[in-house]
Design a protein around this motif. Sequence first.
Motif, PDB file in Angstrom:
ATOM      1  N   TYR A 134      -5.806  10.421   4.766  1.00  0.00           N
ATOM      2  CA  TYR A 134      -5.600   9.645   5.999  1.00  0.00           C
ATOM      3  C   TYR A 134      -6.948   9.158   6.504  1.00  0.00           C
ATOM      4  N   PRO A 135      -7.028   8.055   7.252  1.00  0.00           N
ATOM      5  CA  PRO A 135      -5.942   7.118   7.497  1.00  0.00           C
ATOM      6  C   PRO A 135      -5.715   6.206   6.297  1.00  0.00           C
ATOM      7  N   CYS A 136      -4.450   5.791   6.126  1.00  0.00           N
ATOM      8  CA  CYS A 136      -4.128   4.837   5.070  1.00  0.00           C
ATOM      9  C   CYS A 136      -3.077   3.883   5.629  1.00  0.00           C
ATOM     10  N   VAL A 137      -2.789   2.836   4.887  1.00  0.00           N
ATOM     11  CA  VAL A 137      -1.818   1.874   5.406  1.00  0.00           C
ATOM     12  C   VAL A 137      -0.808   1.541   4.318  1.00  0.00           C
ATOM     13  N   TYR A 138       0.480   1.622   4.693  1.00  0.00           N
ATOM     14  CA  TYR A 138       1.565   1.243   3.793  1.00  0.00           C
ATOM     15  C   TYR A 138       1.928  -0.207   4.100  1.00  0.00           C
ATOM     16  N   LYS A 139       2.112  -1.017   3.045  1.00  0.00           N
ATOM     17  CA  LYS A 139       2.543  -2.411   3.242  1.00  0.00           C
ATOM     18  C   LYS A 139       3.649  -2.731   2.243  1.00  0.00           C
ATOM     19  N   THR A 140       4.614  -3.524   2.669  1.00  0.00           N
ATOM     20  CA  THR A 140       5.570  -4.041   1.684  1.00  0.00           C
ATOM     21  C   THR A 140       4.787  -4.995   0.772  1.00  0.00           C
ATOM     22  N   THR A 141       5.195  -5.065  -0.498  1.00  0.00           N
ATOM     23  CA  THR A 141       4.387  -5.904  -1.407  1.00  0.00           C
ATOM     24  C   THR A 141       4.675  -7.389  -1.226  1.00  0.00           C
ATOM     25  N   THR A 142       5.852  -7.726  -0.693  1.00  0.00           N
ATOM     26  CA  THR A 142       6.170  -9.155  -0.548  1.00  0.00           C
ATOM     27  C   THR A 142       6.511  -9.496   0.911  1.00  0.00           C
ATOM     28  N   LEU A 143       6.386 -10.771   1.224  1.00  0.00           N
ATOM     29  CA  LEU A 143       6.845 -11.368   2.489  1.00  0.00           C
ATOM     30  C   LEU A 143       6.156 -10.855   3.759  1.00  0.00           C
ATOM     31  N   GLY A 144       5.058 -10.137   3.640  1.00  0.00           N
ATOM     32  CA  GLY A 144       4.353  -9.665   4.845  1.00  0.00           C
ATOM     33  C   GLY A 144       3.481 -10.767   5.426  1.00  0.00           C
ATOM     34  N   VAL A 151       2.571  -0.267   8.037  1.00  0.00           N
ATOM     35  CA  VAL A 151       2.515   0.929   8.887  1.00  0.00           C
ATOM     36  C   VAL A 151       1.187   1.636   8.629  1.00  0.00           C
ATOM     37  N   VAL A 152       0.430   1.874   9.685  1.00  0.00           N
ATOM     38  CA  VAL A 152      -0.807   2.641   9.527  1.00  0.00           C
ATOM     39  C   VAL A 152      -0.447   4.116   9.663  1.00  0.00           C
ATOM     40  N   LEU A 153      -0.879   4.926   8.702  1.00  0.00           N
ATOM     41  CA  LEU A 153      -0.556   6.360   8.698  1.00  0.00           C
ATOM     42  C   LEU A 153      -1.823   7.148   9.004  1.00  0.00           C
ATOM     43  N   ARG A 154      -1.769   7.915  10.099  1.00  0.00           N
ATOM     44  CA  ARG A 154      -2.953   8.702  10.486  1.00  0.00           C
ATOM     45  C   ARG A 154      -2.773  10.190  10.237  1.00  0.00           C
ATOM     46  N   SER A 155      -1.502  10.630  10.122  1.00  0.00           N
ATOM     47  CA  SER A 155      -1.230  12.039   9.826  1.00  0.00           C
ATOM     48  C   SER A 155       0.203  12.156   9.317  1.00  0.00           C
ATOM     49  N   ASP A 156       0.599  13.363   8.887  1.00  0.00           N
ATOM     50  CA  ASP A 156       1.971  13.579   8.395  1.00  0.00           C
ATOM     51  C   ASP A 156       3.011  13.157   9.426  1.00  0.00           C
ATOM     52  N   LYS A 157       2.621  13.221  10.699  1.00  0.00           N
ATOM     53  CA  LYS A 157       3.576  12.852  11.765  1.00  0.00           C
ATOM     54  C   LYS A 157       4.065  11.404  11.640  1.00  0.00           C
ATOM     55  N   LYS A 164      11.972   3.610   6.356  1.00  0.00           N
ATOM     56  CA  LYS A 164      12.866   2.440   6.295  1.00  0.00           C
ATOM     57  C   LYS A 164      12.481   1.460   5.179  1.00  0.00           C
ATOM     58  N   TYR A 165      11.226   1.537   4.722  1.00  0.00           N
ATOM     59  CA  TYR A 165      10.790   0.612   3.675  1.00  0.00           C
ATOM     60  C   TYR A 165      10.971   1.170   2.263  1.00  0.00           C
ATOM     61  N   LEU A 166      11.094   2.511   2.150  1.00  0.00           N
ATOM     62  CA  LEU A 166      11.136   3.099   0.806  1.00  0.00           C
ATOM     63  C   LEU A 166      12.403   2.637   0.091  1.00  0.00           C
ATOM     64  N   GLY A 167      12.301   2.492  -1.226  1.00  0.00           N
ATOM     65  CA  GLY A 167      13.428   1.891  -1.959  1.00  0.00           C
ATOM     66  C   GLY A 167      12.996   0.516  -2.435  1.00  0.00           C
ATOM     67  N   GLY A 168      12.293  -0.198  -1.576  1.00  0.00           N
ATOM     68  CA  GLY A 168      11.671  -1.458  -2.009  1.00  0.00           C
ATOM     69  C   GLY A 168      10.278  -1.142  -2.542  1.00  0.00           C
ATOM     70  N   GLU A 169       9.621  -2.153  -3.091  1.00  0.00           N
ATOM     71  CA  GLU A 169       8.272  -1.912  -3.628  1.00  0.00           C
ATOM     72  C   GLU A 169       7.241  -2.010  -2.513  1.00  0.00           C
ATOM     73  N   GLY A 170       6.336  -1.047  -2.476  1.00  0.00           N
ATOM     74  CA  GLY A 170       5.298  -1.055  -1.462  1.00  0.00           C
ATOM     75  C   GLY A 170       3.936  -0.727  -2.055  1.00  0.00           C
ATOM     76  N   ILE A 171       2.930  -0.823  -1.209  1.00  0.00           N
ATOM     77  CA  ILE A 171       1.567  -0.495  -1.640  1.00  0.00           C
ATOM     78  C   ILE A 171       0.948   0.399  -0.567  1.00  0.00           C
ATOM     79  N   LEU A 172       0.213   1.399  -1.010  1.00  0.00           N
ATOM     80  CA  LEU A 172      -0.506   2.247  -0.059  1.00  0.00           C
ATOM     81  C   LEU A 172      -1.993   1.969  -0.251  1.00  0.00           C
ATOM     82  N   GLU A 173      -2.672   1.658   0.854  1.00  0.00           N
ATOM     83  CA  GLU A 173      -4.109   1.336   0.761  1.00  0.00           C
ATOM     84  C   GLU A 173      -4.905   2.281   1.635  1.00  0.00           C
ATOM     85  N   LYS A 174      -6.114   2.528   1.217  1.00  0.00           N
ATOM     86  CA  LYS A 174      -7.057   3.219   2.093  1.00  0.00           C
ATOM     87  C   LYS A 174      -7.245   2.342   3.337  1.00  0.00           C
ATOM     88  N   TYR A 175      -7.225   2.954   4.522  1.00  0.00           N
ATOM     89  CA  TYR A 175      -7.484   2.186   5.751  1.00  0.00           C
ATOM     90  C   TYR A 175      -8.992   2.196   5.985  1.00  0.00           C
TER      91      TYR A 175
END
Length: 353
Positions: A134-144, A151-157, A164-175
């Motif tokens: 953490y921190p990292c950022v999840y993004k949908t791979t298309t149409l953003g 979604v910026v993720l700062r902790s497990d919380k 809501k996005y899982l199931g589609g393709e996403g990317i997790l990046e270092k923030y």
Amino acid sequence: MRVGIIGGGQLGMMLAEALKKYAAYVIALDPNPLCSCKYVCDEIIVSEYNDLANLKKLADRVDVITYEFENVNAKALIYLNENYNLPQGIRPLFDSQNRIREKENAIKNGLSPVEFYKILNEDDLLKGISEIGYPCVYKTTTLGYDGHGQVVLRSDKDLPLVSKYLGGEGILEKYLKYDYEASVILVRDNKEIVAFPPSYNIHKDGILDLTVAGFLDDLISEKLINKSKAFMNSCNYYGILAIEYFVKDGEIYFNEMAPRPHNSGHYTIEGCNISQYEELARFLLKLPLIEPKLVSKTVMKNVLGEDLENKCPFGFWHDYYKKESRPKRKMGHITFTNTSLDDYNQKYKKYFI
Ligand code: ADP
Ligand code: MG
């Protein structure tokens, strides 16, 4: 010459304004009959962007086609490219339509994005977080766009925010705690690549708020331009390309790219000897490109729905003629020439929320 633009938003409108300087006849295709282009173009074809019959109708009536919008579907684009004059081709748009493809392409052609992982399910997400931290950022791979689908993720919380996005393709990046964001806009024809002076971009809630031109030091500007030109050359792209970067400790990290005029290039209309729109117009009309130069320090302020109440009496106001104002919707922009970031903060900031 007759030019067709897929998409009738503000980017198309400002491109049409530039094309009109060269007496071009401009037709835009957009689902909204009251889109921004309506006020500048000669004709609007009211249609969904992916309606092949209507795209063909547009193409049949023009000499050259471009787009101001990134999500033209691949099938339609391939068809247009094979049968009509689409001088940018399909490659840059295809490469930019999926964040993973976009970043892998950047690496292959000499640029460095921040660390990232492909995410398809919860296991991938947890594994990605254990690698990146953490921190990292999840993004949908298309149409953003404008921070949508992120979604910026700062902790497990924060993990439930991604479910809501899982199931589609996403990317997790270092923030990245970058020093600043910057962008470069380039135009390439058969003879040369020209680059606009890189700008310093300030975002608010994932949306561009200010572009500051004439701010970056020469060393960083030069590095941004050289790397961007080498990238465009290596990819063999033609036409216009905007590249967004993060800058930290003098290093530049690729964020994303768009093969169309870019919000951070609005400043070039008054801030440079030639605008990004006019340069693209010259490319489309097969006129020689002009080397862009900064005329003065310039600040561009995006005006969103919520800003419209307090209209600023200074600067160059560009109205996008949108019928409906909503918070976070881009309604227009104001450009302040002969203005540094400090000047802006002292004199003009008070007019906006
Ligand atoms: P889009 O512009 O398509 O919505 P971006 O990836 O450019 O998507 O993200 C929007 C903004 O969110 C960026 O301009 C930046 O301010 C912030 N942001 C996105 N990714 C990161 C990251 N990995 N590290 C830090 N900030 C980020
Ligand atoms: Mg962006």
